[in-house]
Design an enzyme around this catalytic site. Structure first.
Site, PDB file in Angstrom:
ATOM      1  N   GLU A 354       0.790  -1.280  -0.030  1.00  0.00           N
ATOM      2  CA  GLU A 354       0.023   0.020   0.021  1.00  0.00           C
ATOM      3  C   GLU A 354       0.930   1.232  -0.033  1.00  0.00           C
ATOM      4  O   GLU A 354       0.391   1.954   0.719  1.00  0.00           O
ATOM      5  CB  GLU A 354      -0.651   0.077   1.073  1.00  0.00           C
TER       6      GLU A 354
HETATM    7  C1  TNX Z   1      -4.398  -4.079   4.782  1.00  0.00           C
HETATM    8  S1  TNX Z   1      -2.605  -6.195   4.190  1.00  0.00           S
HETATM    9  C2  TNX Z   1      -2.967  -3.716   5.437  1.00  0.00           C
HETATM   10  C3  TNX Z   1      -2.687  -3.285   6.550  1.00  0.00           C
HETATM   11  C4  TNX Z   1      -4.190  -3.149   7.466  1.00  0.00           C
HETATM   12  C5  TNX Z   1      -5.117  -4.252   6.924  1.00  0.00           C
HETATM   13  C6  TNX Z   1      -6.298  -4.157   7.722  1.00  0.00           C
HETATM   14  C7  TNX Z   1      -1.678  -5.314   3.962  1.00  0.00           C
HETATM   15  C8  TNX Z   1      -0.351  -5.881   3.315  1.00  0.00           C
HETATM   16  N1  TNX Z   1      -1.993  -4.007   4.635  1.00  0.00           N
HETATM   17  O1  TNX Z   1      -1.861  -2.203   6.767  1.00  0.00           O
HETATM   18  O2  TNX Z   1      -3.823  -3.268   8.676  1.00  0.00           O
HETATM   19  O3  TNX Z   1      -5.412  -4.178   5.446  1.00  0.00           O
HETATM   20  O4  TNX Z   1      -7.210  -5.127   7.518  1.00  0.00           O
END
Ligand code: TNX
Length: 539
Positions: A354
């Protein structure tokens, strides 16, 4: 007549499929150590009585009739009586003591001990069981746990615990009798990687709480503990060369609580505690995004030289290390250097998810450089599937969470995959709309949904030979207390443990939920605040 023939043909197909599933190289062990192909397929049925309580279900299990009763006169005999096997024997003795009240000694032996005892040995261990496999033979007179490696003995003693009455897990003396059904078990994992992740960044959890989570993992034969140590809301491990990371960057949490951090001694304590349970700790420092806590701690890590405020919300995708600054790579090198020195495991997880505040070309450039730094400290790279956009270095692992196409890009570069599909394996997803804790962005994950999927069929085009295993992450934006951790983790984690360990053939929800129901009293005895879903026939 026609129907009978159809049944025979369907039966033969199923047997062939089962056979195929068993000979496939799972990456769990090198080919020379691959388990033999003639091991009976488990066909778990209620007729197995008490043995149906086992989670994960063993590869093969025969009830042989009768039972063994653990008496106060029993000893745990280890062969060879090395420090390692003595410690494994002592772990079992320590687990049996509070509820039985028996001070069971751990003793040396050569060959099988006298009747009434437990015998843990690697003598004559079968190499085809691999590192984690074991055989367990319980007769009315003796309990014999044999493995090729000490790890296998440790996994096998969890089976012994689960074959005893649920009251064995109580912390105070219970009545007994301490009987185990007579069985012959031959068992080994399907996948080498069976993990659990705890996010200590969104909310901090102490080393005591973390170690408890690790000890519970061990009960279900899990072997990888992934510690998400940094994120926008907190930096949770002291880095001596950058002290503000923990002192300032660790000073708060989601919702504005006090935060906290591990000293390096705490981290080492966690690593050693896990190692004593044959669990490898995987440290994760998320970058280049999810870095607000670091950016707030050191102005020079920001492209504009201005430190942002600490962040206590739950948005993602707004922070980035400054990809063009040399200091960024000094920072990464120092952090990786200190953590690598404290981490015996082969892997360093660099996050990489992300990173929406980093341009695509900057992201690729950063991940390529960070991988080089990690490799230069003799660690292999793990990243969330997103890092597939860069040029992956040899033997990197990618962790699939959301995007099959991205994951396949990584596989084309030779990476292997840890399966953590958010819609199936995210422990922070609510069980149902009524669940107070958790999120819903990846869907609702009932216990049945969490159990009823297979790593091999989750992403089309991804074959089992590219999958190292399964991991269930617990993100903690909404998780504040130990009771919250328990509630979201249990009873889903045992299901992921079974997906990772047991053969795919024979796994089905209708049968599993009965075994899980039998774990209710066990989890209660262990003091676990699990979710008593009405999907499960709790005992
Ligand atoms: C996505 S999964 C994220 C996390 C969040 C999560 C909450 C991922 C690699 N990144 O930063 O905590 O969703 O469900």
């Amino acid at each position: 007549m026609r129907t009978t023939r159809l049944f025979v043909i369907v039966g033969m197909c199923l047997a062939l499929l089962a056979f195929g599933a068993m000979i496939k190289d799972t990456g769990a062990q090198p080919p020379a150590l691959r388990p033999p192909t003639n091991t009976p397929i488990p066909s778990p049925t209620a007729s197995q009585g008490a043995t149906t309580n086992l989670i994960p279900m063993p590869v093969s299990l025969q009830s042989t009739g009768g039972s063994f009763t653990l008496a106060s006169s029993a000893g745990i005999y280890v062969e060879p009586a090395s420090a390692e096997l003595t410690a494994i024997g002592q772990y079992l003795a320590d687990k049996l003591k509070p509820s039985t009240g028996f001070a069971i000694p751990v003793l040396a032996t050569t060959g099988a001990p006298a009747n009434g005892n437990l015998y843990l040995t690697t003598a004559g261990g079968d190499s085809t069981l691999g590192t984690e496999g074991y055989s367990l033979t319980i007769t009315s007179t003796l309990v014999t746990l044999r493995a090729y490696q000490p790890t296998g003995l440790f996994r096998g003693l969890q089976t012994i615990r689960q074959l005893l009455p649920a009251a064995i897990e109580n912390s105070t003396v219970q009545a007994g009798p301490w009987t185990m059904p007579a069985v012959t078990i031959r068992d080994y994992p399907r996948f080498a990687w069976r993990g659990y992740m705890l996010d200590v960044a969104r909310h901090f959890f102490s080393a005591v709480e973390v170690k408890r989570a690790i000890d519970l993992m061990a009960y279900y034969k899990l072997n990888r503990f992934h510690l998400h140590l940094s994120d926008d809301q907190g930096w949770r491990l002291v880095i001596n060369s950058w002290p503000n990371l923990a002192i300032y960057g660790g000073s708060t949490a989601v919702g504005g609580g006090p935060g906290g951090y591990f000293t390096q001694a705490d981290y080492t304590d966690i690593v050693n505690y896990a190692a004593a349970r044959y669990i490898t700790v995987i440290p994760e420092i998320d970058m280049p995004g999810h870095t607000n806590a670091a950016l707030a701690s050191y102005a020079e890590l920001n492209c504009n030289g201005v430190a942002p405020a600490l962040y206590t919300g739950t948005n993602v995708g707004f922070s980035s290390l400054c990809v063009s600054k040399a200091i960024t790579y000094t920072f990464v090198d120092n952090v990786v250097n200190e953590i690598a020195a404290l981490t015996p495991g082969a892997y360093f997880h660099m996050g990489g998810d992300e990173s929406s505040a980093t341009t695509s070309s900057d992201y690729i450039s950063f991940v390529n450089q960070a991988q080089g730094i990690i490799n230069s400290h003799n660690k292999l790279v793990i990243g969330w599937e997103d890092i597939s956009a860069s040029t992956l270095t040899a033997n990197s692992l990618i962790q699939h969470w959301n995007n099959g196409t991205t994951t396949l890009n990584g596989v084309q570069q030779g990476a292997k995959v840890i399966m953590s599909p958010a819609s199936k394996a995210y422990l922070d997803m609510k069980y149902s709309r009524q669940t107070k804790l958790g999120q819903t962005w990846a869907g609702l994950i009932s216990i049945q949904t969490g159990y009823s999927w297979d790593p091999e069929t989750q992403v089309s085009g991804l074959s089992e030979s590219s999958i190292v295993g399964v991991e269930a992450p617990l993100w903690t934006e909404t998780i504040v207390t130990r009771a919250d951790i328990d509630y979201m983790t249990y009873p889903r984690l045992p299901g992921y443990a079974e997906i990772g360990w047991s053969p795919a053939t024979g796994r089905n929800w209708t049968e599993y939920k009965v075994r899980l129901g039998a774990h209710g009293p066990r989890l209660t005895a262990l003091g676990v605040n699990f979710f008593r879903s009405s999907e499960v026939p709790w005992q």
